[in-house]
Design a protein around this motif. Structure first.
Motif, PDB file in Angstrom:
ATOM      1  N   ALA A 128       0.838  -1.205   0.000  1.00  0.00           N
ATOM      2  CA  ALA A 128       0.000   0.000   0.000  1.00  0.00           C
ATOM      3  C   ALA A 128       0.869   1.249   0.000  1.00  0.00           C
ATOM      4  O   ALA A 128       0.571   2.220  -0.708  1.00  0.00           O
ATOM      5  CB  ALA A 128      -0.932  -0.014   1.208  1.00  0.00           C
ATOM      6  N   LEU A 129       1.953   1.230   0.741  1.00  0.00           N
ATOM      7  CA  LEU A 129       2.850   2.391   0.761  1.00  0.00           C
ATOM      8  C   LEU A 129       3.557   2.569  -0.573  1.00  0.00           C
ATOM      9  O   LEU A 129       3.846   3.694  -0.980  1.00  0.00           O
ATOM     10  CB  LEU A 129       3.877   2.248   1.886  1.00  0.00           C
ATOM     11  CG  LEU A 129       3.311   2.342   3.292  1.00  0.00           C
ATOM     12  CD1 LEU A 129       4.393   2.065   4.314  1.00  0.00           C
ATOM     13  CD2 LEU A 129       2.669   3.680   3.523  1.00  0.00           C
ATOM     14  N   ASP A 130       3.856   1.463  -1.255  1.00  0.00           N
ATOM     15  CA  ASP A 130       4.475   1.556  -2.575  1.00  0.00           C
ATOM     16  C   ASP A 130       3.497   2.137  -3.587  1.00  0.00           C
ATOM     17  O   ASP A 130       3.861   2.983  -4.397  1.00  0.00           O
ATOM     18  CB  ASP A 130       4.958   0.178  -3.027  1.00  0.00           C
ATOM     19  CG  ASP A 130       5.562   0.214  -4.422  1.00  0.00           C
ATOM     20  OD1 ASP A 130       6.341   1.144  -4.721  1.00  0.00           O
ATOM     21  OD2 ASP A 130       5.247  -0.687  -5.217  1.00  0.00           O
ATOM     22  N   TYR A 131       2.255   1.696  -3.545  1.00  0.00           N
ATOM     23  CA  TYR A 131       1.259   2.150  -4.514  1.00  0.00           C
ATOM     24  C   TYR A 131       0.679   3.518  -4.167  1.00  0.00           C
ATOM     25  O   TYR A 131       0.209   4.227  -5.047  1.00  0.00           O
ATOM     26  CB  TYR A 131       0.133   1.124  -4.634  1.00  0.00           C
ATOM     27  CG  TYR A 131       0.454   0.035  -5.630  1.00  0.00           C
ATOM     28  CD1 TYR A 131      -0.046   0.069  -6.919  1.00  0.00           C
ATOM     29  CD2 TYR A 131       1.289  -1.006  -5.288  1.00  0.00           C
ATOM     30  CE1 TYR A 131       0.275  -0.912  -7.841  1.00  0.00           C
ATOM     31  CE2 TYR A 131       1.613  -1.999  -6.204  1.00  0.00           C
ATOM     32  CZ  TYR A 131       1.094  -1.937  -7.470  1.00  0.00           C
ATOM     33  OH  TYR A 131       1.412  -2.914  -8.388  1.00  0.00           O
ATOM     34  N   PHE A 132       0.678   3.869  -2.904  1.00  0.00           N
ATOM     35  CA  PHE A 132       0.119   5.153  -2.460  1.00  0.00           C
ATOM     36  C   PHE A 132       1.106   5.838  -1.510  1.00  0.00           C
ATOM     37  O   PHE A 132       0.906   5.850  -0.290  1.00  0.00           O
ATOM     38  CB  PHE A 132      -1.229   4.942  -1.762  1.00  0.00           C
ATOM     39  CG  PHE A 132      -2.234   4.212  -2.595  1.00  0.00           C
ATOM     40  CD1 PHE A 132      -2.917   4.863  -3.602  1.00  0.00           C
ATOM     41  CD2 PHE A 132      -2.477   2.862  -2.371  1.00  0.00           C
ATOM     42  CE1 PHE A 132      -3.839   4.184  -4.381  1.00  0.00           C
ATOM     43  CE2 PHE A 132      -3.402   2.177  -3.151  1.00  0.00           C
ATOM     44  CZ  PHE A 132      -4.078   2.838  -4.155  1.00  0.00           C
ATOM     45  N   PRO A 133       2.179   6.436  -2.037  1.00  0.00           N
ATOM     46  CA  PRO A 133       3.202   7.033  -1.166  1.00  0.00           C
ATOM     47  C   PRO A 133       2.695   8.228  -0.353  1.00  0.00           C
ATOM     48  O   PRO A 133       3.323   8.600   0.633  1.00  0.00           O
ATOM     49  CB  PRO A 133       4.308   7.454  -2.137  1.00  0.00           C
ATOM     50  CG  PRO A 133       3.676   7.510  -3.471  1.00  0.00           C
ATOM     51  CD  PRO A 133       2.518   6.552  -3.443  1.00  0.00           C
ATOM     52  N   VAL A 134       1.558   8.791  -0.703  1.00  0.00           N
ATOM     53  CA  VAL A 134       1.023   9.924   0.067  1.00  0.00           C
ATOM     54  C   VAL A 134       0.565   9.495   1.458  1.00  0.00           C
ATOM     55  O   VAL A 134       0.364  10.344   2.329  1.00  0.00           O
ATOM     56  CB  VAL A 134      -0.149  10.617  -0.670  1.00  0.00           C
ATOM     57  CG1 VAL A 134       0.320  11.219  -1.977  1.00  0.00           C
ATOM     58  CG2 VAL A 134      -1.287   9.664  -0.907  1.00  0.00           C
ATOM     59  N   LEU A 135       0.437   8.182   1.687  1.00  0.00           N
ATOM     60  CA  LEU A 135       0.022   7.693   3.002  1.00  0.00           C
ATOM     61  C   LEU A 135       1.054   7.967   4.091  1.00  0.00           C
ATOM     62  O   LEU A 135       0.733   7.922   5.271  1.00  0.00           O
ATOM     63  CB  LEU A 135      -0.252   6.179   2.951  1.00  0.00           C
ATOM     64  CG  LEU A 135      -1.425   5.729   2.097  1.00  0.00           C
ATOM     65  CD1 LEU A 135      -1.493   4.211   2.063  1.00  0.00           C
ATOM     66  CD2 LEU A 135      -2.727   6.302   2.628  1.00  0.00           C
ATOM     67  N   THR A 136       2.277   8.224   3.695  1.00  0.00           N
ATOM     68  CA  THR A 136       3.332   8.485   4.683  1.00  0.00           C
ATOM     69  C   THR A 136       3.441   9.958   5.040  1.00  0.00           C
ATOM     70  O   THR A 136       4.368  10.335   5.740  1.00  0.00           O
ATOM     71  CB  THR A 136       4.701   7.996   4.160  1.00  0.00           C
ATOM     72  OG1 THR A 136       5.007   8.686   2.956  1.00  0.00           O
ATOM     73  CG2 THR A 136       4.710   6.512   3.946  1.00  0.00           C
ATOM     74  N   GLY A 137       2.493  10.766   4.620  1.00  0.00           N
ATOM     75  CA  GLY A 137       2.513  12.221   4.780  1.00  0.00           C
ATOM     76  C   GLY A 137       3.054  12.763   6.077  1.00  0.00           C
ATOM     77  O   GLY A 137       2.383  12.759   7.090  1.00  0.00           O
ATOM     78  N   GLY A 138       4.262  13.247   6.069  1.00  0.00           N
ATOM     79  CA  GLY A 138       4.851  13.945   7.206  1.00  0.00           C
ATOM     80  C   GLY A 138       5.372  13.037   8.299  1.00  0.00           C
ATOM     81  O   GLY A 138       5.362  11.824   8.205  1.00  0.00           O
ATOM     82  N   VAL A 139       5.844  13.656   9.373  1.00  0.00           N
ATOM     83  CA  VAL A 139       6.452  12.929  10.485  1.00  0.00           C
ATOM     84  C   VAL A 139       5.437  12.043  11.197  1.00  0.00           C
ATOM     85  O   VAL A 139       5.725  10.909  11.553  1.00  0.00           O
ATOM     86  CB  VAL A 139       7.089  13.937  11.482  1.00  0.00           C
ATOM     87  CG1 VAL A 139       7.615  13.221  12.698  1.00  0.00           C
ATOM     88  CG2 VAL A 139       8.182  14.726  10.804  1.00  0.00           C
ATOM     89  N   VAL A 140       4.234  12.533  11.412  1.00  0.00           N
ATOM     90  CA  VAL A 140       3.208  11.751  12.106  1.00  0.00           C
ATOM     91  C   VAL A 140       2.860  10.506  11.294  1.00  0.00           C
ATOM     92  O   VAL A 140       2.765   9.408  11.830  1.00  0.00           O
ATOM     93  CB  VAL A 140       1.947  12.604  12.370  1.00  0.00           C
ATOM     94  CG1 VAL A 140       0.840  11.753  12.944  1.00  0.00           C
ATOM     95  CG2 VAL A 140       2.287  13.756  13.286  1.00  0.00           C
ATOM     96  N   GLY A 141       2.715  10.652   9.982  1.00  0.00           N
ATOM     97  CA  GLY A 141       2.408   9.517   9.126  1.00  0.00           C
ATOM     98  C   GLY A 141       3.513   8.475   9.150  1.00  0.00           C
ATOM     99  O   GLY A 141       3.255   7.286   9.255  1.00  0.00           O
ATOM    100  N   ASN A 142       4.767   8.928   9.065  1.00  0.00           N
ATOM    101  CA  ASN A 142       5.891   8.002   9.113  1.00  0.00           C
ATOM    102  C   ASN A 142       5.950   7.260  10.439  1.00  0.00           C
ATOM    103  O   ASN A 142       6.196   6.062  10.482  1.00  0.00           O
ATOM    104  CB  ASN A 142       7.217   8.739   8.889  1.00  0.00           C
ATOM    105  CG  ASN A 142       7.422   9.102   7.435  1.00  0.00           C
ATOM    106  OD1 ASN A 142       6.853   8.479   6.549  1.00  0.00           O
ATOM    107  ND2 ASN A 142       8.231  10.110   7.194  1.00  0.00           N
ATOM    108  N   THR A 143       5.741   7.967  11.533  1.00  0.00           N
ATOM    109  CA  THR A 143       5.791   7.351  12.859  1.00  0.00           C
ATOM    110  C   THR A 143       4.715   6.281  12.998  1.00  0.00           C
ATOM    111  O   THR A 143       4.986   5.183  13.489  1.00  0.00           O
ATOM    112  CB  THR A 143       5.613   8.423  13.955  1.00  0.00           C
ATOM    113  OG1 THR A 143       6.594   9.438  13.767  1.00  0.00           O
ATOM    114  CG2 THR A 143       5.741   7.824  15.329  1.00  0.00           C
TER     115      THR A 143
END
Length: 113
Positions: free
Chosen positions: A7-22
């Motif tokens: 899902a992260l590969d297909y939709f990289p916007v899901l990691t949006g910012g520090v909160v998303g990455n955490t």
């Protein structure tokens, strides 16, 4: 874990910012700990290889991956690493898993009778 990483590969916007990455790293870590705990706690039989159900087989796993790729593509995702439903390496694994599943099935029949 595989579904999350695809899902992260297909939709990289899901990691949006520090909160998303955490949150993503925390979720992946929890999935890993749960999988490792289940592997340690679940009892294993010594002769399990002869009677492996399809759900626990490579063929099911590869079908699951193909299903995820198809689903993510249908909902508008695009792989950042170039993985797609027509990728030749993916289909090589499908052929391999099908042959392996068939051989394991035949071996199980021989062991029974």
């Amino acid at each position: 874990m595989l579904a999350i990483t695809l899902a992260l590969d297909y939709f990289p916007v899901l990691t949006g910012g520090v909160v998303g990455n955490t949150i993503i790293y925390l979720l992946l870590g929890l999935c890993f700990v749960a999988a490792a705990t289940a592997e340690v706690l679940l009892p294993r039989k010594n002769n399990q290889k002869a009677a492996v159900p399809l759900v626990e087989h490579d063929l099911f796993f590869i079908g699951y991956v193909i299903g995820l790729i198809a689903l993510f593509t249908l909902v508008g995702g695009r792989s950042q690493i170039g993985l797609h439903i027509a990728h030749p390496v993916l289909w090589i694994f499908v052929v391999y898993a099908t042959i392996k599943w068939n051989l394991d099935r035949k071996q199980a029949k021989k062991a029974e009778g």
